[in-house]
Design a protein around this motif. Sequence first.
Motif, PDB file in Angstrom:
ATOM      1  N   ILE A   1       0.857  -1.186   0.000  1.00  0.00           N
ATOM      2  CA  ILE A   1       0.000   0.000   0.000  1.00  0.00           C
ATOM      3  C   ILE A   1       0.892   1.235   0.000  1.00  0.00           C
ATOM      4  O   ILE A   1       1.814   1.339   0.816  1.00  0.00           O
ATOM      5  N   ALA A   2       0.624   2.151  -0.920  1.00  0.00           N
ATOM      6  CA  ALA A   2       1.386   3.397  -1.002  1.00  0.00           C
ATOM      7  C   ALA A   2       0.498   4.556  -0.578  1.00  0.00           C
ATOM      8  O   ALA A   2      -0.725   4.528  -0.770  1.00  0.00           O
ATOM      9  N   PHE A   3       1.116   5.578  -0.003  1.00  0.00           N
ATOM     10  CA  PHE A   3       0.372   6.725   0.520  1.00  0.00           C
ATOM     11  C   PHE A   3       0.994   8.032   0.038  1.00  0.00           C
ATOM     12  O   PHE A   3       2.222   8.206   0.103  1.00  0.00           O
ATOM     13  N   ILE A   4       0.147   8.928  -0.451  1.00  0.00           N
ATOM     14  CA  ILE A   4       0.569  10.307  -0.694  1.00  0.00           C
ATOM     15  C   ILE A   4       0.114  11.102   0.521  1.00  0.00           C
ATOM     16  O   ILE A   4      -1.085  11.275   0.757  1.00  0.00           O
TER      17      ILE A   4
ATOM     18  N   THR B   1       4.682   2.324   1.395  1.00  0.00           N
ATOM     19  CA  THR B   1       5.461   3.409   0.800  1.00  0.00           C
ATOM     20  C   THR B   1       4.780   4.733   1.114  1.00  0.00           C
ATOM     21  O   THR B   1       3.567   4.867   0.946  1.00  0.00           O
ATOM     22  N   PHE B   2       5.576   5.702   1.559  1.00  0.00           N
ATOM     23  CA  PHE B   2       5.053   7.017   1.913  1.00  0.00           C
ATOM     24  C   PHE B   2       5.755   8.096   1.090  1.00  0.00           C
ATOM     25  O   PHE B   2       6.990   8.150   1.063  1.00  0.00           O
ATOM     26  N   PHE B   3       4.957   8.923   0.412  1.00  0.00           N
ATOM     27  CA  PHE B   3       5.495  10.064  -0.344  1.00  0.00           C
ATOM     28  C   PHE B   3       5.624  11.213   0.657  1.00  0.00           C
ATOM     29  O   PHE B   3       4.675  11.955   0.897  1.00  0.00           O
ATOM     30  N   ALA B   4       6.806  11.358   1.223  1.00  0.00           N
ATOM     31  CA  ALA B   4       7.006  12.308   2.312  1.00  0.00           C
ATOM     32  C   ALA B   4       7.389  13.698   1.821  1.00  0.00           C
ATOM     33  O   ALA B   4       6.973  14.703   2.407  1.00  0.00           O
TER      34      ALA B   4
ATOM     35  N   VAL C   1      13.023  -2.262  -5.951  1.00  0.00           N
ATOM     36  CA  VAL C   1      13.342  -3.139  -4.823  1.00  0.00           C
ATOM     37  C   VAL C   1      12.082  -3.664  -4.133  1.00  0.00           C
ATOM     38  O   VAL C   1      12.163  -4.567  -3.300  1.00  0.00           O
ATOM     39  N   VAL C   2      10.925  -3.085  -4.458  1.00  0.00           N
ATOM     40  CA  VAL C   2       9.659  -3.542  -3.860  1.00  0.00           C
ATOM     41  C   VAL C   2       8.653  -3.794  -4.982  1.00  0.00           C
ATOM     42  O   VAL C   2       8.769  -3.229  -6.072  1.00  0.00           O
ATOM     43  N   PRO C   3       7.642  -4.633  -4.748  1.00  0.00           N
ATOM     44  CA  PRO C   3       6.619  -4.870  -5.780  1.00  0.00           C
ATOM     45  C   PRO C   3       5.772  -3.628  -6.005  1.00  0.00           C
ATOM     46  O   PRO C   3       5.707  -2.741  -5.149  1.00  0.00           O
ATOM     47  N   ASN C   4       5.117  -3.567  -7.160  1.00  0.00           N
ATOM     48  CA  ASN C   4       4.221  -2.444  -7.440  1.00  0.00           C
ATOM     49  C   ASN C   4       3.073  -2.413  -6.425  1.00  0.00           C
ATOM     50  O   ASN C   4       2.606  -3.463  -5.982  1.00  0.00           O
ATOM     51  N   PRO C   5       2.611  -1.223  -6.046  1.00  0.00           N
ATOM     52  CA  PRO C   5       1.540  -1.148  -5.042  1.00  0.00           C
ATOM     53  C   PRO C   5       0.215  -1.695  -5.552  1.00  0.00           C
ATOM     54  O   PRO C   5      -0.097  -1.592  -6.735  1.00  0.00           O
ATOM     55  N   ASN C   6      -0.547  -2.276  -4.648  1.00  0.00           N
ATOM     56  CA  ASN C   6      -1.902  -2.738  -4.958  1.00  0.00           C
ATOM     57  C   ASN C   6      -2.926  -1.638  -4.719  1.00  0.00           C
ATOM     58  O   ASN C   6      -3.963  -1.585  -5.372  1.00  0.00           O
TER      59      ASN C   6
END
Length: 280
Positions: free
Chosen positions: A39-42, A84-87, A215-220
Amino acid sequence: METEAESVPALLKLLRILVYFLRKLLWRVLSVGAIPKHIAFIVDGNRTYAKKKNLDDEASYRAAFTALLFICKYCSELGVKHLTFFAFSIDNFRRTPQQIKCVMDLLLEKTQLLLKEENLVKKYGVRVIFVGNLQLLNEPLRLAAEKAMAATAGNSKIIISVCVAYKSSNEIVCAIQKSCKHQLNAESCALKMPKMRPSKSIKLVHLQKYLSMSVVPNPNILIRTSGETRLSDFLLWQTTNCLLYSPAALWPEIGLRHLVWAILNYQRLYPYLERKKDQV
């Protein structure tokens, strides 16, 4: 005889235990469906939150970090392995020096705390990766980030990527440059060893391995708070087959209900997303 004041801590402790078991029950129910691996976060809405609550920049960023910790805790309990966090974007360097300093100082403080609590981090298996043009960071933060990545490199239970001084377009351009350089080196070797015949074209699979997020899989799931539906130059390559969710809550206001709703939507659309993935 126990006074009313003495009974309050015991009641709060009981309430925390009850909330914990209710959350465990919720995770068990959600686990019946597909659980996202990444899970990625903006992280959006911190300055709006500051104005809304009449806070200074530092207080709002600290509230944002607290929200981040709770999200990490919930995702770890559920079994989400990658976050993943877009900081901080490269474009954010256009902000006022005071705002930039607040973010950099907080990042440095929390990274140093992570290094200080190295044994605890290893116990929970947390690996931290800083992604972006780290040369744009001030030296203390850049060195702390490098030390944190080295110190947690052996952990694998939950992997947290922090995108700082990052832009997806910059990531793609750098990947193209690295791929071209590799191709030129291969062709140079082929001149010395004629039996080697490198491909003259750059294929997507070759380019992808040079992306800093490879280095990490694509976000779901990609979650952007504050109701915004723009990607803002974040993971443009990696989100072609990803559920987008934009709750109206500002980042410091994000909570358990937002995470659960995103996962329920992901589970509802999971068969469709998997079919689209197979077509790529």
